[in-house]
Enzyme design. Sequence first.
Site, PDB file in Angstrom:
ATOM      1  N   ARG A   1       5.859 -13.426  17.748  1.00 52.09           N
ATOM      2  CA  ARG A   1       5.677 -11.972  17.774  1.00 52.09           C
ATOM      3  C   ARG A   1       7.051 -11.295  17.732  1.00 52.09           C
ATOM      4  O   ARG A   1       7.259 -10.314  17.032  1.00 52.09           O
ATOM      5  CB  ARG A   1       4.892 -11.529  19.024  1.00 52.09           C
ATOM      6  CG  ARG A   1       4.968 -10.013  19.250  1.00 52.09           C
ATOM      7  CD  ARG A   1       3.893  -9.455  20.170  1.00 52.09           C
ATOM      8  NE  ARG A   1       3.606 -10.250  21.321  1.00 52.09           N
ATOM      9  CZ  ARG A   1       4.394 -10.359  22.402  1.00 52.09           C
ATOM     10  NH1 ARG A   1       5.548  -9.719  22.483  1.00 52.09           N
ATOM     11  NH2 ARG A   1       4.031 -11.139  23.399  1.00 52.09           N
TER      12      ARG A   1
ATOM     13  N   TYR B   1      -1.507  10.082   2.105  1.00 51.12           N
ATOM     14  CA  TYR B   1      -2.467   8.988   2.100  1.00 51.12           C
ATOM     15  C   TYR B   1      -3.541   9.276   3.158  1.00 51.12           C
ATOM     16  O   TYR B   1      -3.218   9.623   4.299  1.00 51.12           O
ATOM     17  CB  TYR B   1      -1.728   7.689   2.415  1.00 51.12           C
ATOM     18  CG  TYR B   1      -2.632   6.497   2.573  1.00 51.12           C
ATOM     19  CD1 TYR B   1      -3.297   5.959   1.477  1.00 51.12           C
ATOM     20  CD2 TYR B   1      -2.833   5.900   3.811  1.00 51.12           C
ATOM     21  CE1 TYR B   1      -4.135   4.875   1.621  1.00 51.12           C
ATOM     22  CE2 TYR B   1      -3.676   4.812   3.959  1.00 51.12           C
ATOM     23  CZ  TYR B   1      -4.316   4.301   2.868  1.00 51.12           C
ATOM     24  OH  TYR B   1      -5.151   3.223   3.012  1.00 51.12           O
TER      25      TYR B   1
ATOM     26  N   ASP C   1       7.433   7.979   3.222  1.00 47.84           N
ATOM     27  CA  ASP C   1       6.576   6.870   2.810  1.00 47.84           C
ATOM     28  C   ASP C   1       6.836   6.655   1.320  1.00 47.84           C
ATOM     29  O   ASP C   1       6.457   7.471   0.485  1.00 47.84           O
ATOM     30  CB  ASP C   1       5.110   7.251   3.091  1.00 47.84           C
ATOM     31  CG  ASP C   1       4.119   6.156   2.685  1.00 47.84           C
ATOM     32  OD1 ASP C   1       4.470   5.332   1.823  1.00 47.84           O
ATOM     33  OD2 ASP C   1       3.003   6.166   3.214  1.00 47.84           O
TER      34      ASP C   1
ATOM     35  N   LYS D   1       0.739  -2.626  -1.572  1.00 53.90           N
ATOM     36  CA  LYS D   1       0.629  -2.019  -2.891  1.00 53.90           C
ATOM     37  C   LYS D   1       1.626  -2.670  -3.863  1.00 53.90           C
ATOM     38  O   LYS D   1       1.552  -3.846  -4.077  1.00 53.90           O
ATOM     39  CB  LYS D   1       0.812  -0.502  -2.772  1.00 53.90           C
ATOM     40  CG  LYS D   1       0.041   0.120  -1.585  1.00 53.90           C
ATOM     41  CD  LYS D   1      -1.475   0.027  -1.731  1.00 53.90           C
ATOM     42  CE  LYS D   1      -2.226   0.361  -0.431  1.00 53.90           C
ATOM     43  NZ  LYS D   1      -1.907   1.635   0.168  1.00 53.90           N
TER      44      LYS D   1
HETATM   45  C1  LIG Z   1      -2.073   2.169   1.418  1.00 56.21           C
HETATM   46  C2  LIG Z   1      -1.111   3.167   1.883  1.00 56.21           C
HETATM   47  C3  LIG Z   1      -0.776   3.256   3.241  1.00 56.21           C
HETATM   48  C4  LIG Z   1      -1.406   2.390   4.294  1.00 56.21           C
HETATM   49  O1  LIG Z   1      -1.083   1.041   4.113  1.00 56.21           O
HETATM   50  P1  LIG Z   1      -2.036  -0.175   4.512  1.00 56.21           P
HETATM   51  O2  LIG Z   1      -1.225  -1.357   4.113  1.00 56.21           O
HETATM   52  O3  LIG Z   1      -3.310  -0.027   3.756  1.00 56.21           O
HETATM   53  O4  LIG Z   1      -2.261  -0.088   5.982  1.00 56.21           O
HETATM   54  C5  LIG Z   1       0.165   4.193   3.597  1.00 56.21           C
HETATM   55  N1  LIG Z   1       0.727   5.019   2.691  1.00 56.21           N
HETATM   56  C6  LIG Z   1       0.408   4.966   1.390  1.00 56.21           C
HETATM   57  C7  LIG Z   1       1.065   5.896   0.435  1.00 56.21           C
HETATM   58  C8  LIG Z   1      -0.517   4.040   0.935  1.00 56.21           C
HETATM   59  O5  LIG Z   1      -0.842   4.003  -0.360  1.00 56.21           O
END
Ligand SMILES: *Cc1c(COP(=O)(O)O)cnc(C)c1O
Length: 386
Positions: free
Chosen positions: A52, A104, A176, A201
């Site tokens: 962890r 998101y 982000d 992604k």
């Molecule tokens: C998918 C996504 C998230 C969240 O990520 P997860 O891996 O699904 O928890 C956050 N921000 C954006 C822009 C995303 O496309």
Amino acid sequence: MKTADGHEFATRCIHAGIAPDPVTGAIMTPIFQTSTFAQESPAQHKGFEYSRTGNPTRKVLEESLASLEHAQFGYAFSSGCAATTLIMLSLNPGDHVIAFNDLYGGTRRLFEKVFHKFGITFSFVDLTDSSQLSRALTKSTKMIWLESPSNPLLKLVDIEAIAKAASAFNIQLVVDNTFATPALQNPLLLGAHLVVHSTTKYIGGHSDVVGGAVLTNDTDWAEKIAYLSNAIGGVPSPMDCFLVLRGIKTLHLRMEKHCENALFIAKRLSDHKAISRVIYPGLTNHPQFDLGQRQMKASSGIVSFVVTGGLEKAKRVCAKTKLFACAESLGGVESLIEHPASMTHASIRPEDRLKIGIDDALIRISVGIEDGGDLWRDLEQAIESP
Ligand SMILES: *Cc1c(COP(=O)(O)O)cnc(C)c1O
């Protein structure tokens, strides 16, 4: 540890943080599938105590991600939402966050439904207009949270301008960077304090792993994140770290093809009479085309469009494509199509969706790296079928 600092992006994708295993010479990072590590004597160890807290496979991933974003410090998480959660947990009750109003859906849900009840307040603001920022500021504002390009409307925010304002008011800026990836945009170089990724992604890129990351150059943040990460435990498994690392090795090549295919599809959609609106930052009619050209190396692989015929027609188009799978998520090698109003953004109240411009007939596609002509023919037949 060999790092690839000073090298170009493509070289860093392959080499940053990665060195042959010192014990066996294995060229690929081993999956250290272990929860604990033997200590020679109490508190005498080789840098790892418990997985962890730290794991060798994760450490390589963290160094690789940090290098890609020009960060000194990188932290990997079990999902993008876990990464977001960790940053929010650094705040205190009473703190105020200014968030972009086109986020998101899961991030917005986390803010409004989870953190709000712990006394953190949020203002959702159109940050494409920087004058809105100063109007939303309060004495308690501690953080600004944005995405650029945003999801699903592909609005851009001038990261450098917002970073300047944030610094002037002593507020932390979090970007982000999931949609752009470090291949196209580096928010830390534009003045952001923290970068967040859903590595699920484009960074992972193969739709086979869920993961997240936080990157920073700020030593205070680094300490706080390491402490909270160990305290909370939202860390990725060694296998998941390996998969993300494997994805990173082709990130530069994949992004080139995603961008090329997306621009091609966006232009074709623009010429189609059944499409009333196409949103793609690489089209000259995008309201922030110039900002995109300045801030991003290319416009990434997401295209949104509105089909004439309303909600039911949009749902039918999503059901009729054959190469584009109808699914949430984005950024994998394969093309996906989705209907935000009934899928990714269904958790936002319909009146709020309309307020931010998510039309009921809006469709979002994640353009993969297949042949662009094949992708267009598939979309065209779906749009034109009754
Ligand atoms: C998918 C996504 C998230 C969240 O990520 P997860 O891996 O699904 O928890 C956050 N921000 C954006 C822009 C995303 O496309």
